[in-house]
Enzyme design. Sequence first.
Site, PDB file in Angstrom:
ATOM      1  N   CYS A   1       0.845  -1.199   0.000  1.00  0.00           N
ATOM      2  CA  CYS A   1       0.000   0.000   0.000  1.00  0.00           C
ATOM      3  C   CYS A   1       0.881   1.250   0.000  1.00  0.00           C
ATOM      4  O   CYS A   1       1.852   1.330   0.764  1.00  0.00           O
ATOM      5  CB  CYS A   1      -0.913   0.000   1.219  1.00  0.00           C
ATOM      6  SG  CYS A   1      -1.990   1.471   1.324  1.00  0.00           S
TER       7      CYS A   1
ATOM      8  N   CYS B   1      -5.511   1.451  -1.423  1.00  0.00           N
ATOM      9  CA  CYS B   1      -4.890   0.291  -2.079  1.00  0.00           C
ATOM     10  C   CYS B   1      -5.902  -0.772  -2.478  1.00  0.00           C
ATOM     11  O   CYS B   1      -5.552  -1.728  -3.164  1.00  0.00           O
ATOM     12  CB  CYS B   1      -3.810  -0.323  -1.190  1.00  0.00           C
ATOM     13  SG  CYS B   1      -4.436  -1.109   0.327  1.00  0.00           S
TER      14      CYS B   1
END
Length: 358
Positions: free
Chosen positions: A45, A75
């Site tokens: 992420c 993400c």
Amino acid sequence: MSQTIEPRGPAPDEEALWQALLRREEWPGRFYGVTSQGVVCRLGCPARPPLRRNVRFFGAVAEAVLAGFRPCLRCDPDGSRAAVHAAAVRAACAEIESAEEMPSLAALAAGAGYARHHFLRLFRAVAGVTPHEYAAALRARRLGAALASGERVADAVAGAGFGSESRVYEDGGKVLGMTPGAARRGGAGEVIRTAFGESALGPVLVGMTARGVCSIEFGTDEASLRAALAGRFPAARIEAADAPVREAVARVLAWVEEPRGALDLPLDLRGTAFQKRVWEALRAIPPGGTVDYAALASRLGMPRGARAVARACAGNGVALAVPCHRVVGRDGSLRGYRWGMERKRALLAREGAAGGAD
């Protein structure tokens, strides 16, 4: 450069996962929850790393959700936002295909429920092209199909949605790769002149139209190379080389011996709008440099388009001038190459000696 780590065997210990989180490494099948924010993220992420004491690791998004975490909006660990985006783009594509005239970007964005500029970025990330480019490719496909079925040029042009017949004739190379008349005859009448040579990487055949080089292929022998070219251009008339083609072959052979700078040749690239975008991006990579598929996709505004980029590389029929050999795996390993892994390895070694690593 980030890398992707495939999970193997038993689950890794939390310290290894924590170090991967800090390095933003993608680690399929591993996720982490941030207790201070109540979100679950995938490894890799792009968000700022949390404090270690606020992190819990999970083997599945569903496991984290059951523990009270919600998926990160940045993400998209469970792919739910990606699915919504893909559905919105599919609906916009269907609207473009069913409309008599190209809908405006504002109308498409409003129909999808997004702001105009946000929708443009989203469409390009999912489809690989802009709505305008998608519509242009759609018109070209319709025109090519109509001409191949034997329709009169004027009727086919009007039915495909082009404003005028003259526009198609003026830009026929970009629209169809040939004039409408040649397309109506199945490509008959287009001339490809060829020349064969023996390079340090083996036999090579160059094909060239009036617009530029349309094929540079490596192979095992001249007969198989000519057969492959005829398979790619079945309706074209293939003739022996003239002076420009012989010069192109000489430049290819010289470049293989000493790969400095770009192999600068006039090109006649045949592909979709997205493929051509990828091929132009490849031409910007200098000798001695490499890029991984995911990074190249990100440069094109498609952070999740690594596979689409790989397919475009595989569809390249002009070796060296469109240097798809400079695309590697995230860990630097060599991946597939249309003309063989040994040639790819040899090309990169020659370029590294000439220009240094990227």
